[in-house]
Enzyme design. Structure first.
Site, PDB file in Angstrom:
ATOM      1  NE  ARG A 107     -29.290 -60.273  82.825  1.00  0.00           N
ATOM      2  CZ  ARG A 107     -28.065 -60.205  82.312  1.00  0.00           C
ATOM      3  NH1 ARG A 107     -27.698 -59.146  81.628  1.00  0.00           N
ATOM      4  NH2 ARG A 107     -27.211 -61.184  82.487  1.00  0.00           N
ATOM      5  CG  HIS A 134     -25.007 -63.488  86.662  1.00  0.00           C
ATOM      6  ND1 HIS A 134     -25.984 -64.180  85.969  1.00  0.00           N
ATOM      7  CD2 HIS A 134     -24.272 -62.830  85.706  1.00  0.00           C
ATOM      8  CE1 HIS A 134     -25.847 -63.961  84.678  1.00  0.00           C
ATOM      9  NE2 HIS A 134     -24.824 -63.144  84.495  1.00  0.00           N
ATOM     10  CD  GLN A 137     -20.858 -65.410  83.473  1.00  0.00           C
ATOM     11  OE1 GLN A 137     -21.597 -64.771  82.735  1.00  0.00           O
ATOM     12  NE2 GLN A 137     -19.824 -66.099  83.013  1.00  0.00           N
ATOM     13  CG  ASP A 225     -18.293 -58.343  86.847  1.00  0.00           C
ATOM     14  OD1 ASP A 225     -18.258 -58.023  85.632  1.00  0.00           O
ATOM     15  OD2 ASP A 225     -19.360 -58.580  87.447  1.00  0.00           O
ATOM     16  CB  CYS A 266     -19.153 -62.733  83.899  1.00  0.00           C
ATOM     17  SG  CYS A 266     -19.589 -61.074  84.431  1.00  0.00           S
ATOM     18  NE  ARG A 294     -24.391 -67.247  81.278  1.00  0.00           N
ATOM     19  CZ  ARG A 294     -24.908 -66.014  81.376  1.00  0.00           C
ATOM     20  NH1 ARG A 294     -24.105 -64.973  81.266  1.00  0.00           N
ATOM     21  NH2 ARG A 294     -26.193 -65.834  81.603  1.00  0.00           N
TER      22      ARG A 294
HETATM   23  N1   CP Z   1     -22.278 -62.071  81.609  1.00  0.00           N
HETATM   24  C1   CP Z   1     -23.515 -61.673  81.266  1.00  0.00           C
HETATM   25  O1   CP Z   1     -24.503 -61.963  81.971  1.00  0.00           O
HETATM   26  O2   CP Z   1     -23.589 -61.028  80.074  1.00  0.00           O
HETATM   27  P1   CP Z   1     -24.840 -60.216  79.544  1.00  0.00           P
HETATM   28  O3   CP Z   1     -25.093 -59.069  80.496  1.00  0.00           O
HETATM   29  O4   CP Z   1     -24.457 -59.759  78.162  1.00  0.00           O
HETATM   30  O5   CP Z   1     -26.035 -61.140  79.510  1.00  0.00           O
END
Ligand code: CP
Length: 308
Positions: A107, A134, A137, A225, A266, A294
């Site tokens: 990430r 992403h 997700q 979001d 998400c 997830r």
């Molecule tokens: N939706 C998501 O990626 O959550 P986090 O940022 O907690 O990993």
């Protein structure tokens, strides 16, 4: 090398197989304690590096648990504590990590970091979120939609709010899975035109509708979001709230979608900002199923990455 970098870079058949595999993986665990091993252990004797240059709850925990359930081990690494955060190149980091681990999930901020990691690693690399996309997700979201409402192909998905990285992966998915997508939000926060053009070129309808009530008409799924993403400057908060207030997902807005339209987010959510508690906790909300999925979707992605 089978990297999972983005939904538009992954073959349609592979994406479909991952969703189907995720359903099978999930069903096989029904009723087991979270720490129990799966019957199938494709990560047995495998070490997985999970690199986080940004905060995370879901991605961190779901990847960690998923690896362990499939028989592997994890190493969770914070970007700031690695030499990566202190001047070592991404390329050198990728080459070194490839000598120790069998799979890398990262990430990060810039897409260029992800791509440089993938170019230089000799093990598969998975995109755990960049400022641009992403994909993990949205694979979980497709799994969630199909569990509740059947095949997503031909359905209408409406995104209300900021045209951010999560929207971008929805646009990639629209082209690959064959659903229509409508964006409703202020012009200043429109998604990059390239995401829209690419999906349209694959034959799906992608529209921009400034009126959220018109946008959600006929929607099978409404998504939003957070109004201020991790990569946005905190100073932008007030301006963004002013721009996005009219695009809040509330019961009134949902009443214009199909009666059985699902609601997704998400997470993490800022409750009563981008979506009200009544919608987040309402009967059509799938937000916690998305979070659970997830785990199952990413297990299918990791399994695919390691299949020759
Ligand atoms: N939706 C998501 O990626 O959550 P986090 O940022 O907690 O990993």
């Amino acid at each position: 090398m089978k990297h999972f970098l983005d939904i538009n870079k992954t073959a349609v058949d592979d994406l479909r197989n991952m969703i189907d595999s995720a359903k099978t993986i999930k069903d096989a665990r029904n009723g087991r304690p979270k720490g129990a091993l799966d019957d199938d252990l494709p990560l047995k004797d495998h070490m997985v590096a999970l690199i986080f240059e940004k905060p995370s709850t879901r991605t961190r925990v779901s990847f960690d648990v998923g690896v362990r359930q499939m028989g592997g081990q994890t190493m969770v690494l914070s970007g700031s504590e690695m030499q990566l955060g202190h001047g070592e190149t991404v390329a050198d980091t990728a080459k070194v990590l490839s000598r120790y681990v069998d799979l890398i999930m990262i990430r990060t901020f810039e897409e260029a970091t992800l791509l440089e990691m993938a170019e230089n690693a000799t093990v598969p690399v998975i995109n755990g979120l960049t400022n641009r996309t992403h994909p993990c997700q949205i694979m979980a979201d497709i799994l969630t939609f199909e569990e509740k409402a059947g095949p997503i192909a031909g359905k209408k998905v409406v995104w209300s709010g900021d045209g951010n990285n999560v929207f971008a992966s929805f646009a990639h998915a629209a082209g690959q899975f064959g659903f229509d997508l409508t964006f409703t939000g202020p012009q200043t926060l429109d998604p990059e035109q390239g995401f829209i053009d690419e999906a349209r070129a694959k034959g799906v309808k992608v529209e921009i509708e400034r009126d959220p009530v018109k946008a959600v008409q006929g929607a099978d799924l409404v998504v939003t979001d957070t109004w201020v993403s991790m990569h946005d400057a905190p100073s932008a908060r007030e301006r963004r709230h002013n721009q996005l207030r009219g695009f809040q997902v509330n019961e009134e807005l949902m009443s214009h979608a199909k009666e059985d339209a699902l609601f997704m987010h998400c997470l993490p959510a800022h409750r009563n900002e981008e979506a009200t508690n009544a919608v987040m906790d309402g009967p059509n909300s799938a937000v916690f199923d998305e979070a659970e999925n997830r785990l199952h979707a990413q297990k299918a992605i990791m399994k695919w990455c390691l299949q020759s």
